[in-house]
Design an enzyme around this catalytic site. Structure first.
Site, PDB file in Angstrom:
ATOM      1  N   VAL A  51       0.837  -1.201   0.000  1.00 15.50           N
ATOM      2  CA  VAL A  51       0.000   0.000   0.000  1.00 15.50           C
ATOM      3  C   VAL A  51       0.875   1.256   0.000  1.00 15.50           C
ATOM      4  CG1 VAL A  51      -1.739   1.315   1.295  1.00 15.50           C
ATOM      5  CG2 VAL A  51      -1.909  -1.176   1.164  1.00 15.50           C
ATOM      6  N   CYS A  52       2.006   1.193   0.682  1.00 16.30           N
ATOM      7  CA  CYS A  52       2.856   2.369   0.878  1.00 16.30           C
ATOM      8  C   CYS A  52       3.253   3.081  -0.416  1.00 16.30           C
ATOM      9  CB  CYS A  52       4.097   2.002   1.685  1.00 16.30           C
ATOM     10  SG  CYS A  52       3.712   1.389   3.348  1.00 16.30           S
ATOM     11  N   PRO A  53       3.729   2.367  -1.453  1.00 10.35           N
ATOM     12  CA  PRO A  53       4.126   3.110  -2.648  1.00 10.35           C
ATOM     13  C   PRO A  53       2.964   3.812  -3.332  1.00 10.35           C
ATOM     14  CG  PRO A  53       4.221   0.738  -3.051  1.00 10.35           C
ATOM     15  CD  PRO A  53       4.034   0.935  -1.580  1.00 10.35           C
ATOM     16  N   ILE A  56       2.734   7.127  -1.281  1.00  5.93           N
ATOM     17  CA  ILE A  56       3.902   7.993  -1.426  1.00  5.93           C
ATOM     18  C   ILE A  56       3.968   8.577  -2.834  1.00  5.93           C
ATOM     19  CG2 ILE A  56       6.423   8.097  -1.306  1.00  5.93           C
ATOM     20  CD1 ILE A  56       6.174   5.652   0.668  1.00  5.93           C
TER      21      ILE A  56
END
Length: 199
Positions: A51-53, A56
């Protein structure tokens, strides 16, 4: 509301930590140097995850929209600056970050995430905390998501603009407010103008 040392309408916890900068260099980022600007500080659990990319990259790709309203965006995780750099060297279609337009703090000691109350103790990573800091460096908004669900960049930008409107005009912003839509005076008589026009 408070999280760790982070309390609404109180000074945001200070940090001065190394970050991967948009130009690919490492540099200390001092919150105090952002005084006079709005800041969105968001935490994410780990580099090289899933999920993080998506979050970001969205914040990075749209940072000009924040800059256009005098707001800076800073990301933060417990990974090292070297890990951040390695992740930017992976292309996006393979889950990497590619070119970044925002600094990414390396909170290796977890002191920043502890101060902001987002450390998930049992895993040693950050929850998805997001904080809006005003030009006087007071906290105006705190949200924290559990790990599986990403955040909404449109909503973050809307909130920044709403807080800016309140600061400038002294009126309050109702549900789903967007720039150009109606606001209201925060008193029994003044608010009637809004309610009578909407119902």
């Amino acid at each position: 509301m408070s999280c760790g040392d982070a309390k609404l309408n109180h000074p945001a916890p200070h940090f001065n930590e190394v970050a991967l900068m948009p130009n690919g260099t490492f540099k200390k980022v001092d919150l105090a140097s952002y005084r006079g600007k709005w800041v969105v500080l968001f935490f994410y659990p780990l580099d090289f995850t899933f999920v993080c990319p998506t979050e970001i990259c969205q914040f990075s790709d749209r940072v000009k929209e924040f800059n256009d309203v005098d707001c800076e965006v800073i990301a933060c995780s417990m990974d090292s600056e070297f890990s951040h750099l390695a992740w930017t060297n992976v292309e996006r279609k393979k889950g990497g970050l590619g070119t970044m337009n925002i600094p990414i703090l390396a909170d290796k000691t977890k002191s920043i995430m502890k101060a902001y109350g987002v450390l998930k103790e049992e895993d040693g990573v950050a929850y998805r905390g997001l904080f809006i800091i005003d030009p006087q460096q007071n906290l105006r908004q705190i949200t924290i998501n559990d790990l599986p669900v990403g955040r909404n960049v449109d909503e973050t930008l809307r909130l920044v603009k709403a807080f800016q409107f309140v600061e400038k005009h002294g009126e309050v912003c109702p549900a789903n407010w967007k720039p150009g839509s109606k606001t209201m005076k925060a008193d029994p008589n003044g608010s009637q103008d809004y309610f009578s026009s909407m119902n």
